[in-house]
Design an enzyme around this catalytic site. Structure first.
Site, PDB file in Angstrom:
ATOM      1  N   ASP A  66       1.869 -14.294  10.944  1.00 40.06           N
ATOM      2  CA  ASP A  66       0.959 -14.520   9.825  1.00 40.06           C
ATOM      3  C   ASP A  66       0.925 -15.990   9.453  1.00 40.06           C
ATOM      4  O   ASP A  66       1.692 -16.799   9.969  1.00 40.06           O
ATOM      5  CB  ASP A  66       1.354 -13.659   8.617  1.00 40.06           C
ATOM      6  CG  ASP A  66       2.861 -13.624   8.382  1.00 40.06           C
ATOM      7  OD1 ASP A  66       3.523 -14.641   8.649  1.00 40.06           O
ATOM      8  OD2 ASP A  66       3.375 -12.590   7.934  1.00 40.06           O
ATOM      9  N   ASP A 135       8.089  -4.622  -1.199  1.00 44.90           N
ATOM     10  CA  ASP A 135       7.081  -3.571  -1.356  1.00 44.90           C
ATOM     11  C   ASP A 135       6.778  -2.867  -0.037  1.00 44.90           C
ATOM     12  O   ASP A 135       5.826  -2.093   0.064  1.00 44.90           O
ATOM     13  CB  ASP A 135       5.792  -4.127  -1.961  1.00 44.90           C
ATOM     14  CG  ASP A 135       5.122  -5.203  -1.103  1.00 44.90           C
ATOM     15  OD1 ASP A 135       5.643  -5.492   0.002  1.00 44.90           O
ATOM     16  OD2 ASP A 135       4.085  -5.744  -1.528  1.00 44.90           O
ATOM     17  N   HIS A 137       6.008  -4.308   2.954  1.00 43.64           N
ATOM     18  CA  HIS A 137       5.068  -4.927   3.897  1.00 43.64           C
ATOM     19  C   HIS A 137       5.805  -5.487   5.110  1.00 43.64           C
ATOM     20  O   HIS A 137       6.956  -5.916   5.019  1.00 43.64           O
ATOM     21  CB  HIS A 137       4.212  -6.000   3.224  1.00 43.64           C
ATOM     22  CG  HIS A 137       4.930  -7.251   2.841  1.00 43.64           C
ATOM     23  ND1 HIS A 137       5.190  -7.604   1.539  1.00 43.64           N
ATOM     24  CD2 HIS A 137       5.428  -8.268   3.593  1.00 43.64           C
ATOM     25  CE1 HIS A 137       5.809  -8.764   1.500  1.00 43.64           C
ATOM     26  NE2 HIS A 137       5.980  -9.188   2.744  1.00 43.64           N
ATOM     27  N   GLU A 142       0.057  -5.672   3.135  1.00 42.53           N
ATOM     28  CA  GLU A 142       0.468  -5.183   1.832  1.00 42.53           C
ATOM     29  C   GLU A 142       0.206  -3.678   1.701  1.00 42.53           C
ATOM     30  O   GLU A 142      -0.535  -3.086   2.507  1.00 42.53           O
ATOM     31  CB  GLU A 142      -0.294  -5.932   0.737  1.00 42.53           C
ATOM     32  CG  GLU A 142      -0.064  -7.439   0.728  1.00 42.53           C
ATOM     33  CD  GLU A 142       1.297  -7.854   0.170  1.00 42.53           C
ATOM     34  OE1 GLU A 142       2.223  -7.020   0.142  1.00 42.53           O
ATOM     35  OE2 GLU A 142       1.419  -9.024  -0.233  1.00 42.53           O
TER      36      GLU A 142
END
Length: 260
Positions: A66, A135, A137, A142
């Site tokens: 990313d 969370d 990811h 996400e």
């Protein structure tokens, strides 16, 4: 999915063992590179092996997971600069053989399609390193991300921006709002997934990843569908696992020669 509960230094050695075995068997292998805190110990171990054992990256290719959108090319937190400092420059890996999503492209969707094509033309990723967000990811996929998603632009969740503020002098307002990330479908095509996690703050995400239902609410759970996925966690990150004793027993009984 193989779950190994081990201290961070042992995690690093195990992941580096798998990468070294791959590179010595196939020098032109393709590695998937992650940034953030999770892979740092692995990169340190690989640097040591490069310096002390002559482990070569000269013929390998690398693809980053990313990149932030909009950070200037010389920004220290631009992931291409981070991976150069943490690994590429220190193992004398030709930077032209290490690829990343283009967060400065004028046409980001077109750049994403080109990135997917580049991975395909390289023959796919042989081993993909991963971390996991609080969370759930992986990459910057996400919660709510499609399990079949491809490389694309995404909005970062407030939790992710808050977590990453530590890299931006603690100022969440400096953390970009958008990123480009390999999709969950893209990541899942790598032949071996190796995820590392440490700390109690990762415990719920690790629990969901390993033992929860497959759900877009916890994107990392897509790894449950993968035929060769390894999860390396320390005791704190494993503290919510209901089958932790079973994972310990299984690994203790594993033949030493088998590797990851």
């Amino acid at each position: 999915m193989e779950v190994i509960i081990a201290p961070v230094d042992q995690q690093a050695r195990l992941a580096a063992d798998a990468i070294e075995k791959l590179l010595r068997r196939e020098a032109d292998s393709t590695l998937g590179l992650a940034t953030g805190s999770s892979p740092l110990a692995v990169y340190g171990e690989l640097i040591h092996r490069h310096e002390q054992r002559g482990l070569s990256f000269a013929r390998a290719q690398g693809f980053m997971l990313d990149e932030y959108v909009g950070l200037p090319a010389d920004h220290p937190q631009r992931y291409r600069n981070v991976i150069a400092e943490e690994l590429v420059d220190r193992v004398h890996w030709n930077a032209e053989r290490v690829h990343g999503p283009d967060g400065l492209a004028a046409d980001i969707p077109a750049a994403c399609a080109e990135y997917e094509q580049a991975i395909a033309e390289a023959g796919g990723v042989d081993l993909q390193l991963l971390g996991i967000g609080t969370d759930g990811h992986i990459g910057f996929n996400e919660p709510g991300s499609s399990l079949s998603s491809r490389t694309r632009i995404k909005s970062l969740a407030p939790q992710t921006r808050s977590d990453n503020a530590r890299f931006f002098d603690g100022d969440v307002d400096q953390v970009p709002v958008h990123c480009v990330t390999q999709g969950l479908g893209t990541i899942s095509e790598a032949r071996h997934l190796v995820l590392l996690a440490s700390g109690r703050h990762k415990a719920e995400a690790v629990h969901q990843l390993v033992e929860g239902p497959i759900s877009a609410l916890w994107p990392a759970t897509v790894m449950q569908l993968h035929p060769h996925a390894t999860v390396l966690v320390d005791e704190a990150a494993a503290s919510r696992l209901q089958l932790a004793d079973y994972y310990r027993q299984t690994y203790a009984a594993k033949p030493a020669w088998q590797g990851l």
